[in-house]
Scaffold this motif. Structure first.
Motif, PDB file in Angstrom:
ATOM      1  N   VAL A   9       0.827  -1.193   0.000  1.00 39.97           N
ATOM      2  CA  VAL A   9       0.000   0.000   0.000  1.00 39.97           C
ATOM      3  C   VAL A   9       0.870   1.255   0.000  1.00 39.97           C
ATOM      4  O   VAL A   9       1.814   1.355   0.779  1.00 39.97           O
ATOM      5  CB  VAL A   9      -0.947   0.018   1.218  1.00 39.97           C
ATOM      6  N   ALA A  10       0.529   2.184  -0.883  1.00 39.09           N
ATOM      7  CA  ALA A  10       1.202   3.483  -0.899  1.00 39.09           C
ATOM      8  C   ALA A  10       0.577   4.379   0.156  1.00 39.09           C
ATOM      9  O   ALA A  10      -0.495   4.090   0.690  1.00 39.09           O
ATOM     10  CB  ALA A  10       1.079   4.119  -2.276  1.00 39.09           C
ATOM     11  N   LYS A  11       1.232   5.482   0.453  1.00 38.28           N
ATOM     12  CA  LYS A  11       0.688   6.444   1.416  1.00 38.28           C
ATOM     13  C   LYS A  11       0.965   7.852   0.917  1.00 38.28           C
ATOM     14  O   LYS A  11       1.898   8.088   0.129  1.00 38.28           O
ATOM     15  CB  LYS A  11       1.294   6.229   2.795  1.00 38.28           C
ATOM     16  N   PRO A  12       0.151   8.824   1.344  1.00 38.70           N
ATOM     17  CA  PRO A  12       0.365  10.203   0.924  1.00 38.70           C
ATOM     18  C   PRO A  12       1.792  10.658   1.216  1.00 38.70           C
ATOM     19  O   PRO A  12       2.350  10.374   2.286  1.00 38.70           O
ATOM     20  CB  PRO A  12      -0.655  10.990   1.756  1.00 38.70           C
ATOM     21  N   GLY A  13       2.364  11.357   0.238  1.00 34.10           N
ATOM     22  CA  GLY A  13       3.735  11.830   0.356  1.00 34.10           C
ATOM     23  C   GLY A  13       4.742  10.954  -0.356  1.00 34.10           C
ATOM     24  O   GLY A  13       5.853  11.403  -0.667  1.00 34.10           O
ATOM     25  N   ASP A  14       4.383   9.695  -0.622  1.00 36.62           N
ATOM     26  CA  ASP A  14       5.282   8.827  -1.386  1.00 36.62           C
ATOM     27  C   ASP A  14       5.431   9.366  -2.809  1.00 36.62           C
ATOM     28  O   ASP A  14       4.510   9.979  -3.358  1.00 36.62           O
ATOM     29  CB  ASP A  14       4.722   7.405  -1.468  1.00 36.62           C
ATOM     30  N   ASP A  27      -3.876  10.794 -11.895  1.00 37.98           N
ATOM     31  CA  ASP A  27      -3.490  12.194 -11.776  1.00 37.98           C
ATOM     32  C   ASP A  27      -4.701  13.009 -11.305  1.00 37.98           C
ATOM     33  O   ASP A  27      -5.696  13.129 -12.016  1.00 37.98           O
ATOM     34  CB  ASP A  27      -2.987  12.699 -13.134  1.00 37.98           C
ATOM     35  N   GLU A  28      -4.603  13.562 -10.091  1.00 35.91           N
ATOM     36  CA  GLU A  28      -5.726  14.295  -9.495  1.00 35.91           C
ATOM     37  C   GLU A  28      -6.170  15.474 -10.360  1.00 35.91           C
ATOM     38  O   GLU A  28      -7.370  15.706 -10.548  1.00 35.91           O
ATOM     39  CB  GLU A  28      -5.331  14.837  -8.113  1.00 35.91           C
ATOM     40  N   MET A 345      -6.725   2.227  -5.412  1.00 33.97           N
ATOM     41  CA  MET A 345      -6.296   3.128  -6.476  1.00 33.97           C
ATOM     42  C   MET A 345      -5.467   4.238  -5.851  1.00 33.97           C
ATOM     43  O   MET A 345      -5.882   4.858  -4.867  1.00 33.97           O
ATOM     44  CB  MET A 345      -7.522   3.708  -7.191  1.00 33.97           C
ATOM     45  N   VAL A 346      -4.309   4.493  -6.441  1.00 32.25           N
ATOM     46  CA  VAL A 346      -3.382   5.507  -5.931  1.00 32.25           C
ATOM     47  C   VAL A 346      -3.566   6.792  -6.733  1.00 32.25           C
ATOM     48  O   VAL A 346      -3.519   6.784  -7.970  1.00 32.25           O
ATOM     49  CB  VAL A 346      -1.929   5.019  -6.044  1.00 32.25           C
ATOM     50  N   PHE A 347      -3.758   7.894  -6.022  1.00 28.96           N
ATOM     51  CA  PHE A 347      -3.915   9.204  -6.646  1.00 28.96           C
ATOM     52  C   PHE A 347      -2.672  10.040  -6.358  1.00 28.96           C
ATOM     53  O   PHE A 347      -2.058   9.903  -5.291  1.00 28.96           O
ATOM     54  CB  PHE A 347      -5.164   9.899  -6.106  1.00 28.96           C
ATOM     55  N   HIS A 348      -2.335  10.921  -7.306  1.00 28.18           N
ATOM     56  CA  HIS A 348      -1.125  11.729  -7.128  1.00 28.18           C
ATOM     57  C   HIS A 348      -1.295  13.094  -7.759  1.00 28.18           C
ATOM     58  O   HIS A 348      -2.179  13.322  -8.601  1.00 28.18           O
ATOM     59  CB  HIS A 348       0.093  11.016  -7.727  1.00 28.18           C
ATOM     60  N   ARG A 349      -0.447  13.986  -7.346  1.00 29.78           N
ATOM     61  CA  ARG A 349      -0.338  15.308  -7.956  1.00 29.78           C
ATOM     62  C   ARG A 349       1.140  15.591  -8.167  1.00 29.78           C
ATOM     63  O   ARG A 349       1.928  15.536  -7.231  1.00 29.78           O
ATOM     64  CB  ARG A 349      -1.005  16.361  -7.078  1.00 29.78           C
ATOM     65  N   ASP A 350       1.508  15.857  -9.424  1.00 25.93           N
ATOM     66  CA  ASP A 350       2.908  16.125  -9.778  1.00 25.93           C
ATOM     67  C   ASP A 350       3.833  15.015  -9.288  1.00 25.93           C
ATOM     68  O   ASP A 350       4.959  15.265  -8.825  1.00 25.93           O
ATOM     69  CB  ASP A 350       3.358  17.467  -9.205  1.00 25.93           C
ATOM     70  N   GLY A 351       3.360  13.774  -9.368  1.00 27.05           N
ATOM     71  CA  GLY A 351       4.215  12.644  -9.028  1.00 27.05           C
ATOM     72  C   GLY A 351       4.327  12.327  -7.561  1.00 27.05           C
ATOM     73  O   GLY A 351       5.109  11.450  -7.173  1.00 27.05           O
ATOM     74  N   VAL A 352       3.534  12.993  -6.714  1.00 25.04           N
ATOM     75  CA  VAL A 352       3.549  12.732  -5.278  1.00 25.04           C
ATOM     76  C   VAL A 352       2.166  12.225  -4.871  1.00 25.04           C
ATOM     77  O   VAL A 352       1.141  12.843  -5.202  1.00 25.04           O
ATOM     78  CB  VAL A 352       3.915  13.999  -4.469  1.00 25.04           C
TER      79      VAL A 352
END
Length: 366
Positions: A9-14, A27-28, A345-352
């Motif tokens: 599992v990924a986590k925010p900030g990864d 991509d958010e 599902m993993v969400f990100h902004r600018d690769g984070v």
């Protein structure tokens, strides 16, 4: 959050670049822009919009769609609708013929829980089955599904639509809710002709038709060409995929979902093997000859999938080619199936990474 002790599992900030693969990443900003653009189009043409949540199966995303102006949601199966009812959604249209005692029992319980449940039927068999079950229960709203050329479910002629509407209107435990179709792309004129004829016949019988639901991502931005419709349904637009690019509804820069994969082998100079096979990319071709578009390598072709491996033909690539250990991004042919292959599902902004959402209705296909 998916709570299996074995889940990765990924986590925010990864950083997305550091995540284990294969996995979809969303991509958010692209997703938010897709929601806003489609809702603005519907609003500009005075069309109610009902997103199909089978694309994402995530209540938090449906809430974003409704907050942007969507009118209710579209589910495909009863169990899928149960998840969204539990999350607080009331206006739910289930676009599938519901047949059999077990499904009807679950449908009746769902109808008692929410105020705006609607289903479809395209035969007297389905209508009579619904009526027999709901006669002594809270009435169920039923729309007539029409085949306007796509060749899937639906009555074949406007007169059949009118006859079935009359049957629903007279049936115990049922209320006629309107008409629905899933059109073939580029057939707006035919759809309009069918629906307008059916409406005229239904009105001549003294039956009111509150909803005319047109639908489908392939015809998304042709919705205004069917003035008989009161609402449009579509799902893929929230993420977009290779098929939507081909249809002209978006560009590759509007694709919010990518499959992150790792090159695990380079057996020859012209072949790369990745860790994303049919369990990550799906075997859906949707008319393409390969299984996704590799970002940054436009001449690369994903020519074969086994369960865990994807084979990429690099023979037409000019310049640098991906090496063992490199991570690549792939635009899938069909996002909706990908959603049903992963627990989260993993969400990100600018690769984070910004958040990780459970795919709450994953696997709920009846």
């Amino acid at each position: 959050m998916h709570n299996s002790p074995f889940a990765v599992v990924a986590k925010p900030g990864d950083k997305v670049a550091d995540l284990s693969t294969p996995r979809p990443v969303i991509d958010e900003d692209r997703m938010a822009a897709n929601i806003a653009r489609t809702q603005a189009y519907m609003d500009a043409h005075g069309i109610d919009f009902r997103p199909h949540i089978k694309t994402h199966k995530i209540p938090a995303l449906a809430a974003q769609q409704v907050a942007a102006g969507a009118k209710g949601i579209n589910c495909q199966k009863v169990t899928e609708a149960e998840v969204f009812a539990e999350a607080g959604f009331e206006d739910i249209l289930v676009t599938f013929n519901i047949i059999g005692a077990e499904k009807l029992e679950r449908l009746a319980a769902l109808n008692e829980r929410i105020s705006g449940l609607k289903v479809v039927a395209d035969s007297a068999y389905t209508v009579d089955g619904l009526s027999a079950y709901f006669a002594a229960r809270k009435p169920l709203v039923v729309l007539v599904e029409c085949d306007t050329g796509a060749g899937r479910c639906g009555v074949q002629e406007p007169a059949q639509a009118a006859a079935l509407a009359k049957r629903i209107d007279a049936a115990a435990g049922l209320a006629f809710g309107g008409l629905l179709n899933y059109p073939k792309p580029g057939a707006a004129a035919e759809v309009q002709a069918f629906l307008s004829q059916a409406l005229a016949l239904i009105e001549a019988e003294g039956v009111t038709c509150p909803i005319v639901s047109n639908g489908g991502s392939p015809s998304l931005f042709d919705a205004h060409l069917v003035p008989a419709a009161t609402e449009h349904r579509a799902g893929t637009y929230i993420y977009n995929d290779r098929s939507m690019v081909r249809a002209g509804h978006c560009t590759v820069d509007d694709c919010a979902m990518h499959i992150l994969a790792t090159v695990v082998s380079r057996p020859t100079g012209d072949r790369a093997v990745i860790d994303a096979g049919s369990k990550a990319l799906t075997s859906d071709l949707l008319g393409f000859t390969d299984y996704g578009q590799v970002v940054g390598y436009p001449q690369a072709s994903i020519t074969g999938l086994s369960e865990e491996h994807g084979v990429i033909d690099l023979s037409k690539c000019e310049g640098a080619r991906p090496q063992i250990g490199d991570k690549i991004l792939i635009i899938p042919n069909h996002t909706c199936v990908v959603s049903n292959l992963f627990d989260t599902m993993v969400f990100h902004r600018d690769g984070v990474v910004t958040r990780v959402e459970d795919v709450a209705a994953r696997g709920l296909v009846w």
